[in-house]
Each structure stands twice: as C-alpha cells, then as structure tokens.
Design an enzyme around this catalytic site. Structure first.
Site, PDB file in Angstrom:
ATOM      1  N   LYS A  53       0.842  -1.211   0.000  1.00 25.99           N
ATOM      2  CA  LYS A  53       0.000   0.000   0.000  1.00 25.99           C
ATOM      3  C   LYS A  53       0.874   1.257   0.000  1.00 25.99           C
ATOM      4  O   LYS A  53       0.606   2.216  -0.721  1.00 25.99           O
ATOM      5  CB  LYS A  53      -0.958  -0.028   1.201  1.00 25.99           C
ATOM      6  N   GLN A  97      -5.390  -1.338   9.668  1.00 28.71           N
ATOM      7  CA  GLN A  97      -5.160  -2.675   9.107  1.00 28.71           C
ATOM      8  C   GLN A  97      -5.790  -3.743  10.014  1.00 28.71           C
ATOM      9  O   GLN A  97      -5.496  -3.803  11.208  1.00 28.71           O
ATOM     10  CB  GLN A  97      -3.653  -2.913   8.955  1.00 28.71           C
ATOM     11  N   ASP A 120     -11.399   2.189   3.569  1.00 25.48           N
ATOM     12  CA  ASP A 120     -11.606   0.744   3.461  1.00 25.48           C
ATOM     13  C   ASP A 120     -13.101   0.416   3.369  1.00 25.48           C
ATOM     14  O   ASP A 120     -13.461  -0.731   3.077  1.00 25.48           O
ATOM     15  CB  ASP A 120     -11.017   0.039   4.700  1.00 25.48           C
TER      16      ASP A 120
END
Ligand code: NDP
Length: 280
Positions: A53, A97, A120
């Site tokens: 990322k 995450q 996300d």
C-alpha cells in the site's frame, strides 16, 4: 484453457488514472491526497500488505504515513490515536489494518473514523450506505472484483453469480454490490449444503472463503468466469481458493498472486483520491 484475468496489468492502468487525478488534485488543493495506515502489532501478512500500500501510494503521488503501534496497545488508546488522526486535515483517508491483535474490537476502533475518511469502507456507516444503495466509500476488495469483471467485459446484468464467503469485508458487501449491478447472487458459506451444485449453477464464481483449493473443477460450469479472492500461505507460497484444475473448465480466471490482490491496493488509492476530492 482459461484466459488469465491479469490483475497486475489492470492495477497498473487504474493506478495511472489515480495518479493523474491525484496530480490534478495536488495542483488545485496545494497538497497531495493523504493516507494514514495504522498497524497494531506485527502480523507478517499485514506487514507485507501495508508495504504494498505504501509503495502504491508513493507511485500514485499520494502523501502517506504509516503508524506502527504495539500489539499490546489498549483499545482506548488505539481509539484515541485514530480519532486524533481523523482530525488531521492533511489526511483524506485512514486505514486501520485488520485483523487487530488480541481482543481489540475492530468495530469500536473503526467507530472513531468519520465515514468520509473510511477508505476501506468498513465502518457501520458506510456499510449501511451500501445496504441502502446510497453513495459512500465501498470496500476495496469487492470494488476490485467488480472492476476486474467489467474490465474483462463480463456482463453482470441478469447474470447468476455465486459468491463463496459472507464476511463483512468481502463476501457480503460484494453480494450487495453485485445486486446493484443487477446480477442474481447466491451467497455461500460454511453452512451451505451441496456447495458444488450451487457453484456449478453460476456463470460467474467468486471464491472468497480463505480455504485453499476449495473450488474444484467439477464444481465449475464449463465456460464460467472465476475470480479467486482467497490468499493462503502454504510452504511460503501464496495460494488461492481455486484449484489449478479449474483452468481447464473456466473461460477466464484470476491468478493468485497477481489477480485480486494488486487490484485491492489500487482501489484503496482510488478511494483515497475520491475522499480527497470531497474534502476540497
Ligand atoms: P473470513 O474468514 O472472514 O470469511 C470466510 C468466509 O468463507 C466465511 O463467510 C465462511 O463461512 C466462508 N467459508 C469458510 N469455509 C468455507 C467452506 N468450506 N465452504 C463455504 N464457505 C466457507 O475471510 P475474508 O472474507 O476476510 O477473506 C476471505 C479470503 O480472501 C481469505 O483468504 C483472505 O486472505 C482473502 N482476502 C484477499 C484479499 C485480496 O486483496 N486478494 C483481501 C481480503 C481478503 P461462515 O461465514 O459460515 O464462517
């Protein structure tokens, strides 16, 4: 032999478009789109995901910062940390995450994210918007799957799609997004009886169960398009949910690695630039 749906190639195209948008944004706003990545603990898979990322953000001209926190961090402290990041006007997107270590509650931590920075698409708010068919940031892996299908010119309107997996981050949002594309969707999970027959009825199969080689050739209708979301590690190698024998039956198939994975990262960058455009 199934045609290969090359996620790396498509991700390069998407990242080039995202990079051009980011450059226009930077010129207009006087700052690049900004992304913060928060990792609690040192799960090796998570570390490798955040590295890709970071690389993609740099390549697309985004500003990114990574915060590595100890696995022992208390939930309250992690919530406060995320809430403080959310106030930073330089940051358009914040990614926590997952999975979080130990007993930390992802929902509690994600609740600190404003929906317009939830790149996300995992907050309850954005999931509700998806359910209601309202605009909002969508989860990256389902976005990646839909993009790859469209890129490969697979007609979704009226098509029967089997989604194997019903997680909140992949299978369930993907099923809703496929419904919005007017597909007929069968969602399968660990309690589904006769998985093989249900999968075989579908023209498009998306395997997102995290079970190596779950989808075997005899479960796939000849000519079906198969998207393999699964990532498992065996003897240091990455393998998907789809057995290699499926390539003899399917008309098209995504590889693992090099399929949905790179596209998921590209979609995260696309979401960050979209969020930046709302903020300016
Ligand atoms: P989860 O473990 O959260 O969910 C797995 C789902 O698969 C569950 O709904 C489960 O059913 C179902 N399932 C498990 N075993 C079977 C089975 N034998 N038959 C039918 N259904 C089954 O995983 P995620 O959704 O987070 O991820 C799925 C896979 O995708 C993983 O391999 C993950 O690593 C990968 N992944 C890949 C990404 C990428 O970028 N390529 C991004 C995100 C995930 P039940 O609900 O009944 O338990």
């Amino acid at each position: 032999m199934a045609e290969r749906i090359d996620g790396r190639l498509r991700a390069t195209e998407v990242l080039a478009e995202v990079g051009a948008k980011a450059a226009r944004f930077t010129k207009r706003a006087g700052r690049p789109p900004g992304l913060a990545i928060v990792l609690a603990g040192d799960d090796p898979a998570s570390l490798s995901y955040i590295r890709s990322k970071e690389r993609a953000a740099e390549g697309a001209g985004l500003y990114s910062e990574t915060h590595r926190l100890p696995a022992t961090i208390e939930e309250g402290a992690l919530r406060r940390f995320v809430a403080r990041l959310a106030e930073n006007e330089r940051l358009d997107g914040i990614l926590v995450q997952l999975p979080l270590p130990g007993l930390l509650s992802a929902d509690a931590v994600l609740a600190e994210l404003p929906p317009d920075k939830d790149v996300d698409g995992f907050t309850i708010s954005n999931q509700g918007r998806l359910l209601a068919g309202q605009p909002g940031l969508r989860p990256c892996t389902p976005l990646a799957v839909i993009d790859l299908l469209k890129w490969h010119q697979v007609p979704l309107d009226g098509a029967h799609v089997a989604v194997v997996g019903r997680s909140r981050t992949v299978g369930r949002p993907l099923a809703l997004m496929l419904l919005q594309e007017n597909a007929s969707v069968t969602v399968l999970h660990s309690h589904s009886r006769d998985l093989g027959a249900l999968v075989r009825a579908a023209e498009v199969v998306v395997a997102a169960a995290g079970q190596p080689r779950l989808v075997q050739a005899e479960m796939v209708r000849p000519g079906a398009v198969v998207i393999d979301v699964g990532i498992s590690r065996e003897d240091g190698k990455l393998i998907g949910d789809v057995d290699s024998g499926v390539s003899a039956v399917a008309s098209a198939l995504t590889p693992v690695p090099g399929g949905v994975g790179p596209m998921t990262v590209a979609m995260l960058m696309a979401n960050t630039v979209e969020a930046a455009e709302w903020h300016c």
